[in-house]
Design an enzyme around this catalytic site. Sequence first.
Site, PDB file in Angstrom:
ATOM      1  N   HIS A 259      53.912  46.898  32.222  1.00 26.67           N
ATOM      2  CA  HIS A 259      54.614  47.773  33.169  1.00 26.67           C
ATOM      3  C   HIS A 259      55.842  48.453  32.557  1.00 26.67           C
ATOM      4  CE1 HIS A 259      52.602  46.291  37.145  1.00 26.67           C
ATOM      5  NE2 HIS A 259      51.731  46.572  36.182  1.00 26.67           N
TER       6      HIS A 259
ATOM      7  N   ASP B 247      47.638  48.924  30.844  1.00 21.02           N
ATOM      8  CA  ASP B 247      47.307  48.349  32.151  1.00 21.02           C
ATOM      9  C   ASP B 247      46.879  49.489  33.061  1.00 21.02           C
ATOM     10  OD1 ASP B 247      47.202  47.051  34.567  1.00 21.02           O
ATOM     11  OD2 ASP B 247      49.340  46.638  34.697  1.00 21.02           O
TER      12      ASP B 247
ATOM     13  N   ASP C 180      41.171  43.181  32.886  1.00 25.24           N
ATOM     14  CA  ASP C 180      42.539  43.667  33.100  1.00 25.24           C
ATOM     15  C   ASP C 180      43.449  43.062  32.032  1.00 25.24           C
ATOM     16  OD1 ASP C 180      44.780  44.904  34.241  1.00 25.24           O
ATOM     17  OD2 ASP C 180      44.240  44.331  36.279  1.00 25.24           O
TER      18      ASP C 180
ATOM     19  N   HIS D 150      40.620  48.707  36.744  1.00 22.82           N
ATOM     20  CA  HIS D 150      41.285  49.674  37.636  1.00 22.82           C
ATOM     21  C   HIS D 150      41.757  50.869  36.824  1.00 22.82           C
ATOM     22  CE1 HIS D 150      45.606  48.668  36.814  1.00 22.82           C
ATOM     23  NE2 HIS D 150      45.193  47.437  36.672  1.00 22.82           N
TER      24      HIS D 150
ATOM     25  N   GLU E 144      44.876  49.642  42.366  1.00 22.41           N
ATOM     26  CA  GLU E 144      45.091  48.215  42.128  1.00 22.41           C
ATOM     27  C   GLU E 144      46.573  47.891  42.167  1.00 22.41           C
ATOM     28  OE1 GLU E 144      45.902  44.540  39.724  1.00 22.41           O
ATOM     29  OE2 GLU E 144      46.633  46.561  39.438  1.00 22.41           O
ATOM     30  N   GLU E 145      47.369  48.792  41.588  1.00 20.72           N
ATOM     31  CA  GLU E 145      48.798  48.525  41.401  1.00 20.72           C
ATOM     32  C   GLU E 145      49.590  48.506  42.706  1.00 20.72           C
ATOM     33  OE1 GLU E 145      49.991  47.424  38.764  1.00 20.72           O
ATOM     34  OE2 GLU E 145      48.750  48.111  37.096  1.00 20.72           O
TER      35      GLU E 145
HETATM   36 CO    CO Z   1      49.612  46.291  36.455  1.00 20.46          CO
HETATM   37 ZN    ZN Z   2      46.280  45.909  35.753  1.00 19.76          ZN
END
Ligand code: CO
Ligand code: ZN
Length: 332
Positions: free
Chosen positions: A308, A168, A221, A61, A198-199
């Site tokens: 994150h 990420d 990922d 992603h 995606e998030e």
């Molecule tokens: Co993420």
């Molecule tokens: Zn991810």
Amino acid sequence: MKDLIKKLTEVCSPSGREDAIADTILDLLKGHIDGYERDRLGNLIVWKKGRSGKKILLDAHMDEIGVIVTNIDENGFLRIDPIGGVNPRILLGARLIIDEVVGVVGVEGESRDELEENLKKMSFDKIYVDIGVRSKEEAEKKVRIGSFGTYLPCFADLGNRILSKSMDDRVGCAVLVEVLREIDDPKNDVYCVFAVQEEVGIVGARVAGFDIEPDVAVAVDVTGVGDTPKALKRISMRLGCGPALKVMDGRTISDRKLLNMMENLARELGIPYQMEVLPFGGTDAFGYQLTRSGIPSMTLSIPTRYIHTPNEMVDFNDVLNTVKLLREFVKI
Ligand code: CO
Ligand code: ZN
């Protein structure tokens, strides 16, 4: 490869605002692909044709977590909401970039007690963004309601390990770019999907596989690790022990045959790997599993610390081994 990761992590493209990262990826792939398409949701789909008639889909992603401006007060302070899984505690003190404007996140508190209380029970109601202006009018010349923001880029090469915002999943995007650059004349058709959103709920990957109808799909990922002080005991993944072959996470059970195939290949090639069970989370593999009559899917994960946060850490050898494994996988 480190330069590639640096370049991709430095692009600010939160979910729903993926044009900048899509352009960057396409630019990096010039001369290495047979064709590409941006679908109607914004997924960037690129391909390289093979001879076997078999189609392999690889996914990463391209969006990242971020924030969105919800209100601007009389003194020019911004209120924000999260785009994806952003923790207000981690935002405090962080630098953001919103529409090319840099800001810092502060917290409210009129008394010491209130401040302590707010720090303990942090929420988006208690934080604000200071972009260095003195009034609403001044702020509105730079940002507006609905402006998107991300962490300010801050790549650092620590040697074996690298640190940046949006590993990420830009590290996954870097892996796919590198695989495409390294394979020429592949046996199978290779489709790489750089998925959007995606998030915010695995949005892009739910539609990207529909027209391609691949034989298998592998999402690349990041995944959490348990190798820091007092980390979650139920997690076995560690940095530097190779790519993680996901058996299950909060959303998906990986296709058993595909998983076995990937494990056998890693063993044959002598590539270090680890098995992964993540008690929460989900990846784009979830989207492919639910496409049409179901695409056999799995996730190949890059172990990552501090996911994150503005400083996500990966081991460089894990990245190189992921490239190596996928480069051979598309030949099977
Ligand atoms: Co993420
Ligand atoms: Zn991810």
